[in-house]
Design an enzyme around this catalytic site. Structure first.
Site: not given
Length: 511
Positions: A258, A139, A230
C-alpha cells in the site's frame, strides 16, 4: 576546522578535516545526547545560530554492550574484488541524509537527518561467527522472494557468511522451530516467483518466546520483513534483546504494497502493483466501452491509504473516477457519485471507476471494532457494495439500463513476482540492511529517503501511516485527469486546510 564528531560510534571515524559532512560551515558547535531508547538527537549551530541539525539516530552495540565484549574488525570488502576498484566505497560514519530537501524562504533553518546507509570501514562481526535468520510476516507483496535471495547472496558473496536460516511461517516460526537452511544455491531463481518461500502469517508475536528462540539458537543477526505492524514487533524484539545484553543485530525491512510507511520514498512492490493494476483497469475499460452504458468498477489495494488507486489512475488515463480512503464521497444528491456517473454515461456512453479497498467504509461498516490477527481494522468489500448500490440506483430510475462489470484483482496483484524496478530496489534494501548489521547497528529499518538509502529508527516508521494528502498537487493532478468532482463541501475544505496548518505548525515546533 576543528570539530568533535557527533557520532557515538568512533572506531571508523576519520580524523581528516575533509571528512566533515559540513565542509562549508566553520566554527560549529557540536553536541549530542541519548535518551533511554538510544535515539540520538544531535544539533549543529553555526555562528549566526540560524542553522540547526537534528539527527534521528539508530542504536549501536557500543550504546549498551560493555566495550570488552566488542571488537571492531576491518571490513572484508576491502579485499573484495568487486569493491576494491570502487572509489570511496565505504560510507563515512558521519554521512547523513536529509529528510526534507525543499524549504520555502520563510521556513525555519532546521533539518532532520538519518544516517546514510552503506558499508562501513569497521565491522563488529567476523564472517564465521555470524548466524543470521530471515523471516517474512504479514500479507504477500511482490518482491519478498527477491529480498530473501539478496540477503542470502549478499551475506555469502560480500561478507563470506555461510550460516543463514529461514524462519518459516512468520513470527510463530521462531518458537515452533520451523527453519530451513538458506544458501545461494537454494535461493537461486526464487526472485522469479511470487509469494515467499518462507511462508508468512499474521500475528503470532510473542516477544519473550521469540527472543528465547533467538538466544537458544545462537542467532546474532535477525532480518524481519514486514509492514507497520511487523515493524512494531521488530522494535519490541530489539528492546528485549537490549535488555538481555545480547550481541544481536535486529533489522527491519519495511514491506507494504500500500506504500503507507512514512519517511521512506516508497515501499518495495509498489511499482509492480501499479503495473499489474493496469491490466485490470484495461479490462474494465474494454468491457465498459464495448457495452451500452457500460460501467467498469475495479477494486485495488489500499486499506488506509489510496496510493495504489491514485497512481494506477494517473498511469492509466482511462479512469473517470478514483475513490480513496482519504477522500470521503457521498452517493445521493447534487455533486454526489450517482450524479457524476449519470453525467459520464450521458457524455461518453461508459465509465471506469477505481476504488481503494478502504474507501467508503464509513458508509457501510457495521462493526468498526473488528480486527485481524495483525491488529488491522477489518473492512467490508466496498467494491461489491458499491457495485450493488449503483445497480440498485439505476434500476430505480427505470429509463437507463446499465452493464456493470466488477473486477477485483487484489490477490492476483499481491502474488505476482516483482518487476525490474522493484528487483533493483529490493537488492539495495537487502545489501544496505546487511551493511548496517555487520557494522554493529541494530534496532533500525532501511529505505530510500530523497533518493538516498538511509538507516531509520523504528519509532519514525511506526508513529503514523503515510496517507495521500488531498490538498496537494498530486491529488489535484488526478482530479484534473479524471475530471471527477472533489465530493467535498466548502466546510470540509476549510477543515482540511485547518488541519494542514496545524500539522505545519507542529512540524516547525519539532524543529
Amino acid at each position: 576546522m576543528e570539530y568533535s564528531s557527533f557520532s557515538s560510534f568512533s572506531p571508523s571515524s576519520s580524523s581528516s578535516d575533509d571528512d566533515s559532512i559540513f565542509r562549508g560551515i566553520t566554527h560549529c558547535l557540536w553536541c549530542h545526547w541519548f535518551d533511554d531508547d538510544f535515539k540520538a538527537k544531535t544539533m549543529v549551530t553555526g555562528d549566526d545560530h540560524h542553522f540547526q541539525f537534528l539527527l534521528d539516530d539508530i542504536p549501536h552495540f557500543t550504546h549498551y554492550l560493555p566495550s570488552h565484549h566488542l571488537k571492531a574488525h576491518s571490513n572484508p570488502l576491502h579485499n573484495h574484488p568487486a569493491y576494491s576498484t570502487v572509489d570511496q566505497y565505504y560510507v563515512d560514519v558521519d554521512d547523513v541524509v536529509a529528510q526534507n530537501i525543499v524549504a520555502g524562504k520563510n521556513a525555519q533553518k532546521c533539518g532532520r537527518y538519518f544516517r546514510l546507509a552503506g558499508p562501513r570501514q569497521k565491522v563488529f562481526f567476523e564472517p564465521q561467527e555470524v548466524h543470521a535468520c530471515i523471516v517474512t510476516c504479514g500479507g504477500l507483496c511482490p518482491g519478498l522472494n527477491t529480498v530473501i535471495r539478496e540477503i542470502v547472496c549478499g551475506l555469502h558473496h560480500m561478507y563470506r557468511v555461510h550460516n543463514v536460516v529461514g524462519i518459516q511461517g512468520g513470527y510463530k516460526g521462531f518458537y515452533s522451530k520451523n527453519t530451513i537452511s538458506l544458501t545461494p544455491k537454494s535461493v537461486n531463481g526464487i526472485h522469479k516467483r511470487g509469494g515467499t518461500i518462507l511462508g508468512t502469517s499474521r500475528g503470532g508475536h510473542n516477544t519473550s518466546k521469540i527472543v528465547d528462540s533467538i538466544q537458544h539458537r545462537g542467532i546474532n543477526q535477525v532480518y524481519i520483513i514486514g509492514g507497520d505492524g511487523t515493524q512494531k514487533g521488530v522494535a519490541a524484539i530489539y528492546e528485549e534483546i537490549r535488555k538481555r545484553g545480547l550481541k544481536v543485530s535486529v533489522v527491519g525491512i519495511p514491506k507494504t504494497i500500500d506504500n503507507d510507511i512514512p519517511v521512506i520514498d516508497k515501499s518495495f512492490g509498489f511499482d509492480t502493483a501499479i503495473e499489474e493494476a493496469q491490466r485490470a483497469i484495461d479490462a474494465a475499460h474494454v468491457e465498459a466501452e464495448s457495452n451500452e452504458n457500460g460501467i467498469g468498477v475495479v477494486r485495488l489495494m489500499g486499506r488506509n491509504s489510496g496510493f495504489i488507486a491514485m497512481h494506477a489512475t494517473l498511469a492509466s488515463g482511462d479512469v473517470d473516477c478514483c475513490l480513496i480512503p482519504e477522500s470521503h464521497f457521498y452517493l445521493e444528491g447534487e455533486g454526489g457519485l450517482f450524479e457524476y456517473i449519470e453525467h459520464c454515461l450521458k457524455e461518453q456512453g461508459h465509465m471506469v471507476m477505481v476504488i481503494a479497498e478502504g474507501a467508503g467504509q464509513e458508509l457501510i461498516s457495521k462493526d468498526k471494532n473488528q480486527m485481524d490477527a495483525s491488529g488491522n481494522k477489518l473492512h467490508e468489500d466496498v467494491g461489491s457494495w458499491l457495485s450493488q448500490q449503483i445497480t440498485d440506483h439505476f434500476k430505480g430510475k427505470g429509463n437507463i439500463l446499465i452493464n456493470l462489470k466488477y473486477i477485483d484483482p487484489t490477490y492476483m496483484i499481491r502474488a505476482v513476482p516483482s518487476n525490474a524496478s522493484d528487483n533493483i530496489y529490493c537488492t539495495l534494501l537487502a545489501h544496505n540492511a546487511i551493511h548496517g548489521a555487520m557494522a554493529g547497528y541494530t534496532g533500525f529499518t532501511v529505505g530510500p529517503v530523497n533518493g538516498e538509502h538511509a538507516y531509520v529508527p523504528f519509532h519514525r516508521i511506526t508513529e503514523r501511516q503515510n496517507k495521500v494528502v488531498t490538498t496537494d498537487r498530486t491529488w489535484a493532478r488526478l482530479l484534473s485527469s479524471t475530471n471527477q468532482p472533489t465530493f467535498l463541501n466548502p466546510k470540509q475544505v476549510d477543515m482540511i486546510n485547518k488541519d494542514k496548518k496545524n500539522f505545519t505548525r507542529q512540524s516547525e515546533a519539532i524543529c
